[in-house]
Design a protein around this motif. Structure first.
Motif, PDB file in Angstrom:
ATOM      1  N   PHE A   8      -3.455  -7.091  -0.729  1.00  0.00           N
ATOM      2  CA  PHE A   8      -2.369  -6.359  -1.385  1.00  0.00           C
ATOM      3  C   PHE A   8      -2.027  -5.079  -0.625  1.00  0.00           C
ATOM      4  CE2 PHE A   8      -3.546  -8.802  -5.280  1.00  0.00           C
ATOM      5  CZ  PHE A   8      -2.310  -9.391  -5.478  1.00  0.00           C
ATOM      6  N   ASP A   9      -3.056  -4.377  -0.140  1.00  0.00           N
ATOM      7  CA  ASP A   9      -2.797  -3.170   0.654  1.00  0.00           C
ATOM      8  C   ASP A   9      -1.991  -3.521   1.908  1.00  0.00           C
ATOM      9  OD1 ASP A   9      -4.195  -1.441  -1.080  1.00  0.00           O
ATOM     10  OD2 ASP A   9      -6.093  -1.939  -0.108  1.00  0.00           O
ATOM     11  N   LEU A  10      -2.377  -4.600   2.560  1.00  0.00           N
ATOM     12  CA  LEU A  10      -1.649  -5.038   3.760  1.00  0.00           C
ATOM     13  C   LEU A  10      -0.208  -5.422   3.424  1.00  0.00           C
ATOM     14  CD1 LEU A  10      -4.448  -7.147   5.479  1.00  0.00           C
ATOM     15  CD2 LEU A  10      -3.678  -4.843   6.075  1.00  0.00           C
ATOM     16  N   LYS A  11      -0.018  -6.064   2.271  1.00  0.00           N
ATOM     17  CA  LYS A  11       1.341  -6.423   1.846  1.00  0.00           C
ATOM     18  C   LYS A  11       2.178  -5.177   1.571  1.00  0.00           C
ATOM     19  CE  LYS A  11       0.195 -10.927  -0.120  1.00  0.00           C
ATOM     20  NZ  LYS A  11       0.105 -11.721  -1.368  1.00  0.00           N
ATOM     21  N   GLY A  38       6.119  -3.850  -5.887  1.00  0.00           N
ATOM     22  CA  GLY A  38       5.264  -4.623  -6.776  1.00  0.00           C
ATOM     23  C   GLY A  38       5.855  -5.988  -7.093  1.00  0.00           C
ATOM     24  N   ASP A  39       7.161  -6.020  -7.358  1.00  0.00           N
ATOM     25  CA  ASP A  39       7.824  -7.289  -7.637  1.00  0.00           C
ATOM     26  C   ASP A  39       7.723  -8.242  -6.444  1.00  0.00           C
ATOM     27  OD1 ASP A  39       8.530  -6.341 -10.139  1.00  0.00           O
ATOM     28  OD2 ASP A  39      10.622  -5.912  -9.587  1.00  0.00           O
ATOM     29  N   LEU A  40       7.836  -7.693  -5.234  1.00  0.00           N
ATOM     30  CA  LEU A  40       7.777  -8.521  -4.027  1.00  0.00           C
ATOM     31  C   LEU A  40       6.389  -9.064  -3.736  1.00  0.00           C
ATOM     32  CD1 LEU A  40      10.075  -6.425  -1.658  1.00  0.00           C
ATOM     33  CD2 LEU A  40      10.557  -8.715  -2.562  1.00  0.00           C
ATOM     34  N   ILE A  41       5.362  -8.285  -4.080  1.00  0.00           N
ATOM     35  CA  ILE A  41       4.004  -8.694  -3.692  1.00  0.00           C
ATOM     36  C   ILE A  41       3.133  -9.146  -4.865  1.00  0.00           C
ATOM     37  CG2 ILE A  41       4.090  -7.188  -1.672  1.00  0.00           C
ATOM     38  CD1 ILE A  41       2.124  -5.317  -3.131  1.00  0.00           C
ATOM     39  N   GLY A  42       3.652  -9.039  -6.092  1.00  0.00           N
ATOM     40  CA  GLY A  42       2.906  -9.528  -7.244  1.00  0.00           C
ATOM     41  C   GLY A  42       1.957  -8.526  -7.870  1.00  0.00           C
ATOM     42  N   LEU A  43       2.342  -7.246  -7.863  1.00  0.00           N
ATOM     43  CA  LEU A  43       1.560  -6.202  -8.528  1.00  0.00           C
ATOM     44  C   LEU A  43       2.470  -5.413  -9.459  1.00  0.00           C
ATOM     45  CD1 LEU A  43      -0.600  -4.506  -5.719  1.00  0.00           C
ATOM     46  CD2 LEU A  43      -1.426  -5.932  -7.592  1.00  0.00           C
ATOM     47  N   SER A  81       2.554   0.466 -11.358  1.00  0.00           N
ATOM     48  CA  SER A  81       1.476   1.455 -11.401  1.00  0.00           C
ATOM     49  C   SER A  81       0.365   1.110 -10.404  1.00  0.00           C
ATOM     50  CB  SER A  81       0.908   1.595 -12.819  1.00  0.00           C
ATOM     51  OG  SER A  81       0.345   0.374 -13.252  1.00  0.00           O
ATOM     52  N   GLN A  82       0.021  -0.163 -10.271  1.00  0.00           N
ATOM     53  CA  GLN A  82      -0.977  -0.570  -9.283  1.00  0.00           C
ATOM     54  C   GLN A  82      -0.471  -0.323  -7.858  1.00  0.00           C
ATOM     55  OE1 GLN A  82      -4.223  -1.851  -9.104  1.00  0.00           O
ATOM     56  NE2 GLN A  82      -4.228  -0.942 -11.146  1.00  0.00           N
ATOM     57  N   THR A  83       0.794  -0.618  -7.626  1.00  0.00           N
ATOM     58  CA  THR A  83       1.395  -0.369  -6.314  1.00  0.00           C
ATOM     59  C   THR A  83       1.369   1.115  -6.004  1.00  0.00           C
ATOM     60  OG1 THR A  83       2.829  -2.308  -6.553  1.00  0.00           O
ATOM     61  CG2 THR A  83       3.477  -0.661  -4.912  1.00  0.00           C
ATOM     62  N   SER A  84       1.741   1.932  -6.975  1.00  0.00           N
ATOM     63  CA  SER A  84       1.753   3.383  -6.791  1.00  0.00           C
ATOM     64  C   SER A  84       0.351   3.902  -6.486  1.00  0.00           C
ATOM     65  CB  SER A  84       2.295   4.061  -8.048  1.00  0.00           C
ATOM     66  OG  SER A  84       2.198   5.458  -7.923  1.00  0.00           O
ATOM     67  N   ARG A  87      -2.256   2.306  -5.231  1.00  0.00           N
ATOM     68  CA  ARG A  87      -2.686   1.848  -3.902  1.00  0.00           C
ATOM     69  C   ARG A  87      -1.943   2.611  -2.799  1.00  0.00           C
ATOM     70  NH1 ARG A  87      -5.147  -3.289  -3.249  1.00  0.00           N
ATOM     71  NH2 ARG A  87      -5.797  -4.201  -5.224  1.00  0.00           N
ATOM     72  N   ARG A  88      -0.673   2.828  -2.993  1.00  0.00           N
ATOM     73  CA  ARG A  88       0.140   3.545  -2.006  1.00  0.00           C
ATOM     74  C   ARG A  88      -0.371   4.978  -1.827  1.00  0.00           C
ATOM     75  NH1 ARG A  88       6.694   3.353  -2.456  1.00  0.00           N
ATOM     76  NH2 ARG A  88       7.203   4.628  -0.674  1.00  0.00           N
ATOM     77  N   GLN A  89      -0.689   5.635  -2.928  1.00  0.00           N
ATOM     78  CA  GLN A  89      -1.232   6.999  -2.856  1.00  0.00           C
ATOM     79  C   GLN A  89      -2.553   7.039  -2.103  1.00  0.00           C
ATOM     80  OE1 GLN A  89      -1.383   8.299  -6.938  1.00  0.00           O
ATOM     81  NE2 GLN A  89       0.824   8.682  -7.033  1.00  0.00           N
ATOM     82  N   ILE A  90      -3.405   6.044  -2.307  1.00  0.00           N
ATOM     83  CA  ILE A  90      -4.680   5.977  -1.594  1.00  0.00           C
ATOM     84  C   ILE A  90      -4.433   5.760  -0.099  1.00  0.00           C
ATOM     85  CG2 ILE A  90      -6.778   4.609  -1.269  1.00  0.00           C
ATOM     86  CD1 ILE A  90      -6.719   4.136  -4.354  1.00  0.00           C
ATOM     87  N   LEU A  91      -3.492   4.868   0.236  1.00  0.00           N
ATOM     88  CA  LEU A  91      -3.174   4.617   1.639  1.00  0.00           C
ATOM     89  C   LEU A  91      -2.641   5.885   2.313  1.00  0.00           C
ATOM     90  CD1 LEU A  91      -1.507   1.103   1.217  1.00  0.00           C
ATOM     91  CD2 LEU A  91      -3.678   1.579   2.395  1.00  0.00           C
TER      92      LEU A  91
END
Length: 161
Positions: A4-7, A24-29, A32-35, A37-41
């Protein structure tokens, strides 16, 4: 880092203007989960920032050159001083240290050949750091890619989760 991080990274490289919901819609998350993960990246320095690709010709930057630079001396002080010169100069879009025949290669954009010539003589050759310069004018850009595609097989050095 997982698939998911790579996506997320791959999706942002294609279009960094997407919202967390759209990614999230594009990758299936969820958004809030996308946000999260993005903040961690971003925090871990995997995502370094966001920028816009600009049409150089629209800004009257008609000449692109690749310039090979060799320094007079190769001590640490000279290397650092030249790197500082590179950092200050806006006409230098990309700069790399090399092995082989040149110490550095610079991608320089300019309004005209005359301006490029002035840049080379006034900024590079007038510097007591530079021993030799070879310039190559880009006739046509065939491919310019500002991202790297990552696959789940990619083994990142850091874990984000």
């Amino acid at each position: 880092m997982d698939a998911f991080d790579l996506k997320i990274i791959n999706t942002l490289q294609k279009d960094a203007r997407l919202t967390n919901q759209e990614i999230g819609d594009l990758i299936g998350l969820s958004a809030s989960q996308t946000s999260r993960r993005r903040q961690i990246l971003e925090k871990e320095g995997i995502i370094l920032g966001y920028n816009a690709r600009i049409n150089q010709r629209a800004l009257d930057l008609k000449v692109t050159a690749m310039i090979h630079v060799n320094l007079h001396t190769h001590d640490a002080k000279s290397q650092l001083a030249f790197q500082e010169l590179i950092a200050r100069e806006e006409r230098i879009h990309d700069a790399f240290t090399l092995s082989g025949d040149a110490d550095f290669i610079l991608k320089v954009v300019s309004e005209s050949l005359e301006h490029l010539s002035d840049f080379i003589s006034e900024k590079l050759l007038s510097s007591n750091l530079v021993g030799n310069v070879k310039s190559y004018i880009v006739l046509k850009t065939l491919k310019e890619q500002r991202h790297c595609m990552l696959s789940p097989k990619t083994k990142p050095s850091k874990s984000t989760i």
